[in-house]
Motif scaffolding. Sequence first.
Motif, PDB file in Angstrom:
ATOM      1  N   LYS A  21       0.489  -1.244  -0.254  1.00 43.82           N
ATOM      2  CA  LYS A  21      -0.030   0.498   0.399  1.00 43.82           C
ATOM      3  C   LYS A  21       0.731   1.233   0.001  1.00 43.82           C
ATOM      4  N   VAL A  22       1.548   1.578   0.899  1.00 42.98           N
ATOM      5  CA  VAL A  22       2.770   2.534   0.948  1.00 42.98           C
ATOM      6  C   VAL A  22       3.346   2.111  -0.190  1.00 42.98           C
ATOM      7  N   ALA A  23       4.444   1.269  -0.655  1.00 44.16           N
ATOM      8  CA  ALA A  23       5.241   1.585  -2.132  1.00 44.16           C
ATOM      9  C   ALA A  23       3.769   2.167  -3.162  1.00 44.16           C
ATOM     10  N   ALA A  24       3.104   1.703  -3.711  1.00 40.97           N
ATOM     11  CA  ALA A  24       2.183   1.680  -4.287  1.00 40.97           C
ATOM     12  C   ALA A  24       0.965   3.212  -4.616  1.00 40.97           C
ATOM     13  N   GLU A  25       1.266   3.717  -3.047  1.00 45.00           N
ATOM     14  CA  GLU A  25       1.010   5.635  -3.187  1.00 45.00           C
ATOM     15  C   GLU A  25       2.438   5.733  -3.356  1.00 45.00           C
ATOM     16  N   ILE A  26       3.167   5.630  -2.805  1.00 40.77           N
ATOM     17  CA  ILE A  26       4.674   6.545  -3.346  1.00 40.77           C
ATOM     18  C   ILE A  26       4.908   6.829  -5.426  1.00 40.77           C
ATOM     19  N   LEU A  57       6.901  12.605   4.740  1.00 43.82           N
ATOM     20  CA  LEU A  57       5.701  11.028   5.165  1.00 43.82           C
ATOM     21  C   LEU A  57       4.731  10.623   5.539  1.00 43.82           C
ATOM     22  N   ARG A  58       4.376  12.256   5.838  1.00 45.36           N
ATOM     23  CA  ARG A  58       3.103  13.122   6.376  1.00 45.36           C
ATOM     24  C   ARG A  58       1.689  12.230   5.346  1.00 45.36           C
ATOM     25  N   ASN A  59       2.489  13.285   4.360  1.00 46.10           N
ATOM     26  CA  ASN A  59       1.642  13.358   2.469  1.00 46.10           C
ATOM     27  C   ASN A  59       1.515  11.150   2.573  1.00 46.10           C
ATOM     28  N   GLU A  75       1.551   8.105  10.602  1.00 48.50           N
ATOM     29  CA  GLU A  75       3.984   8.549  10.001  1.00 48.50           C
ATOM     30  C   GLU A  75       4.229   7.706  10.245  1.00 48.50           C
ATOM     31  N   SER A  76       4.174   7.231  11.272  1.00 49.66           N
ATOM     32  CA  SER A  76       5.144   6.207  12.238  1.00 49.66           C
ATOM     33  C   SER A  76       5.357   4.768  11.099  1.00 49.66           C
ATOM     34  N   THR A  77       4.159   4.509  11.183  1.00 48.26           N
ATOM     35  CA  THR A  77       4.200   3.055  10.688  1.00 48.26           C
ATOM     36  C   THR A  77       4.665   3.521   9.183  1.00 48.26           C
ATOM     37  N   VAL A  78       4.008   4.391   8.333  1.00 45.22           N
ATOM     38  CA  VAL A  78       5.113   4.582   7.472  1.00 45.22           C
ATOM     39  C   VAL A  78       6.334   4.606   7.665  1.00 45.22           C
ATOM     40  N   SER A  79       6.936   5.053   8.200  1.00 46.46           N
ATOM     41  CA  SER A  79       8.291   5.616   8.135  1.00 46.46           C
ATOM     42  C   SER A  79       9.349   3.740   8.889  1.00 46.46           C
ATOM     43  N   ARG A  80       8.904   3.451   8.977  1.00 43.84           N
ATOM     44  CA  ARG A  80       9.257   1.538   9.544  1.00 43.84           C
ATOM     45  C   ARG A  80       9.048   1.011   8.196  1.00 43.84           C
ATOM     46  N   VAL A  81       7.705   1.020   7.262  1.00 44.22           N
ATOM     47  CA  VAL A  81       7.416   0.463   6.127  1.00 44.22           C
ATOM     48  C   VAL A  81       9.454   1.393   5.640  1.00 44.22           C
ATOM     49  N   MET A 141      17.201   0.832  -8.839  1.00 42.30           N
ATOM     50  CA  MET A 141      16.845   0.234  -7.690  1.00 42.30           C
ATOM     51  C   MET A 141      17.489   1.750  -6.106  1.00 42.30           C
ATOM     52  N   PHE A 142      15.870   1.560  -5.203  1.00 43.01           N
ATOM     53  CA  PHE A 142      16.330   2.588  -4.825  1.00 43.01           C
ATOM     54  C   PHE A 142      15.577   2.271  -3.725  1.00 43.01           C
ATOM     55  N   GLU A 143      16.003   2.785  -2.212  1.00 36.98           N
ATOM     56  CA  GLU A 143      15.476   2.709  -1.187  1.00 36.98           C
ATOM     57  C   GLU A 143      14.425   3.079  -1.148  1.00 36.98           C
ATOM     58  N   LEU A 144      12.717   2.540  -0.439  1.00 42.00           N
ATOM     59  CA  LEU A 144      11.871   3.487  -0.335  1.00 42.00           C
ATOM     60  C   LEU A 144      12.118   5.011   0.256  1.00 42.00           C
ATOM     61  N   LYS A 145      13.191   5.695   0.834  1.00 41.19           N
ATOM     62  CA  LYS A 145      13.107   6.655   1.650  1.00 41.19           C
ATOM     63  C   LYS A 145      13.534   7.635   1.205  1.00 41.19           C
ATOM     64  N   TYR A 146      14.097   7.917  -0.203  1.00 45.92           N
ATOM     65  CA  TYR A 146      14.905   8.424  -1.492  1.00 45.92           C
ATOM     66  C   TYR A 146      14.098   9.379  -2.142  1.00 45.92           C
ATOM     67  N   PHE A 147      12.796   8.742  -2.280  1.00 42.73           N
ATOM     68  CA  PHE A 147      11.237   9.628  -3.243  1.00 42.73           C
ATOM     69  C   PHE A 147      10.609  10.494  -1.415  1.00 42.73           C
ATOM     70  N   PHE A 148      11.218  11.068  -0.889  1.00 44.37           N
ATOM     71  CA  PHE A 148      10.790  11.876   0.153  1.00 44.37           C
ATOM     72  C   PHE A 148      11.770  12.859  -0.019  1.00 44.37           C
ATOM     73  N   SER A 149      11.836  14.051   0.009  1.00 45.79           N
ATOM     74  CA  SER A 149      12.254  15.314   0.094  1.00 45.79           C
ATOM     75  C   SER A 149      11.685  16.200   0.386  1.00 45.79           C
ATOM     76  N   THR A 150      12.212  17.253   1.063  1.00 44.68           N
ATOM     77  CA  THR A 150      11.575  18.549   1.266  1.00 44.68           C
ATOM     78  C   THR A 150      10.909  19.680   0.029  1.00 44.68           C
ATOM     79  N   ALA A 151       9.881  20.801   0.219  1.00 45.72           N
ATOM     80  CA  ALA A 151       9.036  21.504  -0.261  1.00 45.72           C
ATOM     81  C   ALA A 151       9.594  22.366  -0.210  1.00 45.72           C
TER      82      ALA A 151
END
Length: 503
Positions: free
Chosen positions: A359-364, A384-386, A395-401, A413-423
């Motif tokens: 579910k998390v990967a699909a939304e990313i 993560l909040r988005n 949000e803590s669940t998404v962080s763990r995933v 190949m990328f780690e999932l956390k790489y898709f998060f960035s500031t705005a």
Amino acid sequence: MTPQLQQAIKLLQLSNLEIGEFVAQEMQQNPLLEEGGHTDQDRPMENTEAAQDRVAVAEAHDGPASADEQASHIDAGGLGEQSHDIVDGVELSGDRDAPGGGPGGGDAPQSFAASGGGGNFDGEATDFADRMSRDPTLRDHLLEQLNTEFDDPRERLVGAVIIEFLEPSGYLADGDTVVGTVAAMLGVDSAPVEAVLGRMQQFDPPGILARNLAECLAIQLRLRDRFDPAMAALCRHLNLLAERRFNDLGRLCGVDPSDLADMIAEIRALDPKPGERFESGLDAQPVIPDILMRASRGGGWTIELNPDTLPRVLVNRRYYSEVSHGCRTAADREYLTERLNAANWLIRSLDQRAQTILKVAAEIVNQQEEFFQHGISRLRPLVLRNIAEIIGMHESTVSRVTSNKFMSTPRGMFELKYFFSTAIPRADGGESFAAEAIRHRLKALIDGEDPDDILSDDTLVEQLQGEGMDIARRTVAKYREQLGIPSSVQRRRQKNFAAAATR
């Protein structure tokens, strides 16, 4: 929290391989758990409608299955009935039905395709904990520095891909072509990849991520402040050193025999294979994706857990039924019931973990659609909040995933956390800019500046704000330094010197 809830939370943080180790440990402790993939002779019989439905669904997707393939589908039916759910154009390969049942429910084996790591229900130490306490591999060491030195998630993406080309010796596998290869994979120009590589070549150990021996030695000499023109010439003509043509080498370097001898001694004191001081970890423990992403035939993307890292585990209720009839004491019955409850809980927890990750990967993927279509320049700002708000999770669940999970995509190949960035907000209140988009535009402005009209940080702020970017001068200075771009005064001196040298 109950011990079982604490374990469920820990399962989210484990990679597929770590989950495999966890499951293996549980199978050793619980006689009701067993590995799937049995032969027709020793596999418990299952004649339930659910099993027949799983085979029917598999045939509908892949064509008629052989007897062995059908047996595999039944044993590894895993996440319940196989399904392909479409979520905003992303196809999830998972299951509908979460396995469950208590001590009295049915005698057909239940199964789950899982994979992974250390720890067990009783909190005892496992191989996973032991492995995590070992010295870091070369890849681990570089990834840690990458995450520390680079604030920009897009640059971290580039750096992560570069590290995938690393050889145990510390060199880059594709040599002089690696920059172009990485740029093509990510859909960017070679210049930003070259800039990221240049910064990463300052990582520890000295000389790492070089494309050839000459560059490896040059990196180490620069760190020692010994890369003068004579040393540069020596590095360019290492073949003469190997052939012991010292007279020719001294003439090209412009030094006498005494100085040349000192230079050669310095070269020999360097490390020609800086990666070998670390435990390799490059071939023995490659990064294996937990999630697979591929383009769907009808458009969109298909997301699934990596089946190659998912060991089969099932609860054998037939065995439970046979043993329970032979229990003579209340203690025996209590132990057997507790083991069955623990096995059922493991199945449910692994199923929930799989569904949460998908579910998390699909939304990313939904949020970063532009990146997968057009490349790194289209990476959107994302926190993560988005994701948590959209999928209805904490949000803590998404962080763990997103921790320690890798996804194989058409762009690498990328780690999932790489898709998060500031705005960076827009001045007109519209959709925010990703921080990397600001850096990309800043570099373009400086690259295109007139040598007779060098842009100061204040001028750059005015131009960026004129394009709708709500940005402060200190942010421009910070991004410029992250890009390795000198100040306006230094750039003016450099360009004046270059102009004078060409006259």
